[in-house]
Motif scaffolding. Sequence first.
Motif, PDB file in Angstrom:
ATOM      1  N   PRO A  89       0.927  -1.154   0.041  1.00 24.35           N
ATOM      2  CA  PRO A  89      -0.115   0.060  -0.007  1.00 24.35           C
ATOM      3  C   PRO A  89       0.910   1.283  -0.059  1.00 24.35           C
ATOM      4  O   PRO A  89       0.288   2.317  -0.456  1.00 24.35           O
ATOM      5  CB  PRO A  89      -0.784  -0.044   1.417  1.00 24.35           C
ATOM      6  N   GLU A  90       2.138   1.290   0.417  1.00 28.12           N
ATOM      7  CA  GLU A  90       2.938   2.444   0.453  1.00 28.12           C
ATOM      8  C   GLU A  90       4.182   2.387  -0.584  1.00 28.12           C
ATOM      9  O   GLU A  90       4.624   3.581  -0.816  1.00 28.12           O
ATOM     10  CB  GLU A  90       3.373   2.704   1.804  1.00 28.12           C
ATOM     11  N   SER A  91       4.688   1.379  -0.857  1.00 30.48           N
ATOM     12  CA  SER A  91       5.477   1.105  -1.993  1.00 30.48           C
ATOM     13  C   SER A  91       5.458  -0.017  -2.712  1.00 30.48           C
ATOM     14  O   SER A  91       4.793  -1.128  -2.167  1.00 30.48           O
ATOM     15  CB  SER A  91       7.026   1.308  -1.248  1.00 30.48           C
ATOM     16  N   ILE A  92       6.074  -0.265  -4.033  1.00 33.51           N
ATOM     17  CA  ILE A  92       6.215  -1.664  -4.522  1.00 33.51           C
ATOM     18  C   ILE A  92       7.856  -2.080  -4.577  1.00 33.51           C
ATOM     19  O   ILE A  92       8.752  -1.173  -4.885  1.00 33.51           O
ATOM     20  CB  ILE A  92       5.821  -1.166  -5.954  1.00 33.51           C
ATOM     21  N   GLU A  93       8.030  -3.138  -4.155  1.00 35.72           N
ATOM     22  CA  GLU A  93       9.297  -3.888  -4.265  1.00 35.72           C
ATOM     23  C   GLU A  93       9.369  -5.061  -5.276  1.00 35.72           C
ATOM     24  O   GLU A  93       8.382  -5.609  -5.274  1.00 35.72           O
ATOM     25  CB  GLU A  93       9.586  -4.484  -2.733  1.00 35.72           C
ATOM     26  N   CYS A  94      10.687  -4.803  -5.881  1.00 35.35           N
ATOM     27  CA  CYS A  94      10.667  -6.030  -6.901  1.00 35.35           C
ATOM     28  C   CYS A  94      12.183  -6.836  -6.318  1.00 35.35           C
ATOM     29  O   CYS A  94      13.146  -6.136  -6.001  1.00 35.35           O
ATOM     30  CB  CYS A  94      10.677  -5.429  -8.349  1.00 35.35           C
ATOM     31  N   ILE A  95      12.290  -7.871  -6.941  1.00 40.79           N
ATOM     32  CA  ILE A  95      13.381  -8.843  -6.723  1.00 40.79           C
ATOM     33  C   ILE A  95      13.630  -9.503  -8.125  1.00 40.79           C
ATOM     34  O   ILE A  95      12.650  -9.817  -8.638  1.00 40.79           O
ATOM     35  CB  ILE A  95      13.382  -9.760  -5.720  1.00 40.79           C
ATOM     36  N   LEU A 113       0.576   8.781  -2.908  1.00 39.87           N
ATOM     37  CA  LEU A 113      -1.058   8.836  -2.806  1.00 39.87           C
ATOM     38  C   LEU A 113      -1.469  10.136  -2.662  1.00 39.87           C
ATOM     39  O   LEU A 113      -1.070  11.173  -2.052  1.00 39.87           O
ATOM     40  CB  LEU A 113      -1.515   8.149  -1.546  1.00 39.87           C
ATOM     41  N   PRO A 114      -2.872  10.214  -3.195  1.00 38.31           N
ATOM     42  CA  PRO A 114      -3.912   9.495  -3.899  1.00 38.31           C
ATOM     43  C   PRO A 114      -3.154   9.203  -5.112  1.00 38.31           C
ATOM     44  O   PRO A 114      -2.229   9.905  -5.739  1.00 38.31           O
ATOM     45  CB  PRO A 114      -4.986  10.178  -3.861  1.00 38.31           C
ATOM     46  N   ASP A 116      -4.064   7.086  -9.069  1.00 40.36           N
ATOM     47  CA  ASP A 116      -5.118   6.323 -10.009  1.00 40.36           C
ATOM     48  C   ASP A 116      -4.628   5.062 -10.718  1.00 40.36           C
ATOM     49  O   ASP A 116      -3.227   4.718 -10.341  1.00 40.36           O
ATOM     50  CB  ASP A 116      -5.684   7.206 -11.135  1.00 40.36           C
ATOM     51  N   ASN A 117      -5.373   4.291 -11.288  1.00 43.17           N
ATOM     52  CA  ASN A 117      -4.887   2.814 -11.996  1.00 43.17           C
ATOM     53  C   ASN A 117      -3.571   3.211 -12.711  1.00 43.17           C
ATOM     54  O   ASN A 117      -2.658   2.233 -12.952  1.00 43.17           O
ATOM     55  CB  ASN A 117      -6.002   2.322 -12.696  1.00 43.17           C
ATOM     56  N   GLY A 118      -3.833   4.013 -13.651  1.00 42.84           N
ATOM     57  CA  GLY A 118      -2.770   4.238 -14.684  1.00 42.84           C
ATOM     58  C   GLY A 118      -1.274   4.859 -14.047  1.00 42.84           C
ATOM     59  O   GLY A 118      -0.444   4.322 -14.376  1.00 42.84           O
ATOM     60  N   GLU A 119      -1.275   5.399 -12.972  1.00 45.39           N
ATOM     61  CA  GLU A 119      -0.178   5.941 -12.039  1.00 45.39           C
ATOM     62  C   GLU A 119       0.340   4.434 -11.383  1.00 45.39           C
ATOM     63  O   GLU A 119       1.584   4.447 -11.412  1.00 45.39           O
ATOM     64  CB  GLU A 119      -0.535   7.019 -11.195  1.00 45.39           C
ATOM     65  N   PHE A 120      -0.573   3.888 -11.042  1.00 46.75           N
ATOM     66  CA  PHE A 120      -0.051   2.582 -10.298  1.00 46.75           C
ATOM     67  C   PHE A 120       0.528   1.502 -11.252  1.00 46.75           C
ATOM     68  O   PHE A 120       1.338   1.029 -10.763  1.00 46.75           O
ATOM     69  CB  PHE A 120      -1.253   1.828  -9.608  1.00 46.75           C
ATOM     70  N   ASN A 161      -6.534  -0.319   0.412  1.00 45.50           N
ATOM     71  CA  ASN A 161      -5.651   0.625   1.084  1.00 45.50           C
ATOM     72  C   ASN A 161      -4.950   1.512  -0.096  1.00 45.50           C
ATOM     73  O   ASN A 161      -4.601   2.600   0.483  1.00 45.50           O
ATOM     74  CB  ASN A 161      -4.372  -0.217   1.444  1.00 45.50           C
ATOM     75  N   LEU A 162      -5.443   1.195  -1.372  1.00 47.30           N
ATOM     76  CA  LEU A 162      -4.891   2.179  -2.444  1.00 47.30           C
ATOM     77  C   LEU A 162      -6.254   3.016  -2.892  1.00 47.30           C
ATOM     78  O   LEU A 162      -6.079   3.938  -3.603  1.00 47.30           O
ATOM     79  CB  LEU A 162      -4.334   1.739  -3.599  1.00 47.30           C
ATOM     80  N   GLY A 163      -7.359   2.623  -2.431  1.00 46.93           N
ATOM     81  CA  GLY A 163      -8.742   3.168  -2.752  1.00 46.93           C
ATOM     82  C   GLY A 163      -8.852   2.830  -4.634  1.00 46.93           C
ATOM     83  O   GLY A 163      -9.400   3.950  -5.362  1.00 46.93           O
TER      84      GLY A 163
END
Length: 382
Positions: A89-95, A113-114, A116-120, A161-163
């Motif tokens: 909900p606060e960050s995206i982690e990748c490995i 935040l806030p 939208d879908n495109g930004e996510f 958590n992201l709405g």
Amino acid sequence: MRQGTFKWMKSVNKSMILNKIRKDGPISRAQIARDTKLTPPTVSSSVKELIEQGIVEESDIGQSLGGRKPTMLIVNNQAFTIIGVDAGPESIECILSDLAGKVLKRSETKLQLPIDNGEFIAALKNCIEGVLETEHPLIGIGVAMHGVVEVDTGTSLYAPNLGLANIPIKEELEKAFGLEVKVENDARAMALGEYWFGNHGELESMLAVNIGSGVGAGLILNGKLYHGASDIAGEIGHMTIDLHGEICECGNRGCLQTFVAGPAIARKVNSDATENQLSAENVFEQAVLGNERFTAILKETGRAMGVGLTNLIHIVNPEKIVLGGGVSKAEKFILPAIRDTIQTSALTPAASQTKVEVSKLGDDATLIGAVTLLLVDIFEPK
């Protein structure tokens, strides 16, 4: 970028042989034939193909049992790579991981935040690009996403958590990277990673519970991840514990996560107007330093979690329960309370002894689970 799907893994026999090598290697062709009940020629031809494809290699010579020493087989874990994504909900982690779950590279993208879908989706792509490499062939991308996920289409139906709702994660990432993408609820992905890499031995059933900003679980039954009829199996945070409790973000009263999630712990402390605004992590730190009030709050959290887990033991009766997520780091305070509650509340002596422990995969549990989403396709017989 090359298409990363393992289209060649069509044969159930070949998948069975590969999984046998993964679990029991180094192992001989003859032993594989004995254990799988496949004929030696079938094993030999499948192994030949697996070696040609680079996923299996011959190891040191095995021990002789009277005749010629057999050649042993192992999985070549370094031959291919997988990208795992934890979309929190606060960050995206990748490995970037090899086939044994070893982390080779990391990246992180903070979410503003806030959103939208495109930004996510753009944030997902940005994080994934941070771990892309061309040295080894990529099999695909596994995404562990909080909230409700429609697994077949790889769509995030609801990310509370992201709405956000109806995010076409699989479609967008496959279009961008030309790789197979698997999307799963984060707690269920964690359960799969625990089952494969948590060193729990041979289990037929296991419940993995992720306690962080919310509460979710993944259930392994007969060695397989269980989704339920409409992909919401494991939403234990919304199990009602108190009919007259506080209102949860889902709209119902007295849900488990209003007692045990990180924000719930923080609310209990911050209800006193004289206190500065503290996080659940602050509560834990102060409890370690000897703050008796905060220690009591964490023990009460453990008792509430014990009530929820006892309910699940009565419904599912798993062999083991594994706890992960940020709140599980307070195991010193919550785990004894959980175990005591189960011992006194469970219906039978055997049920009261259900094993409950904290994940040894730590903060990487969900990321390793995301990687495992692709490994299941390769190693598990269809």
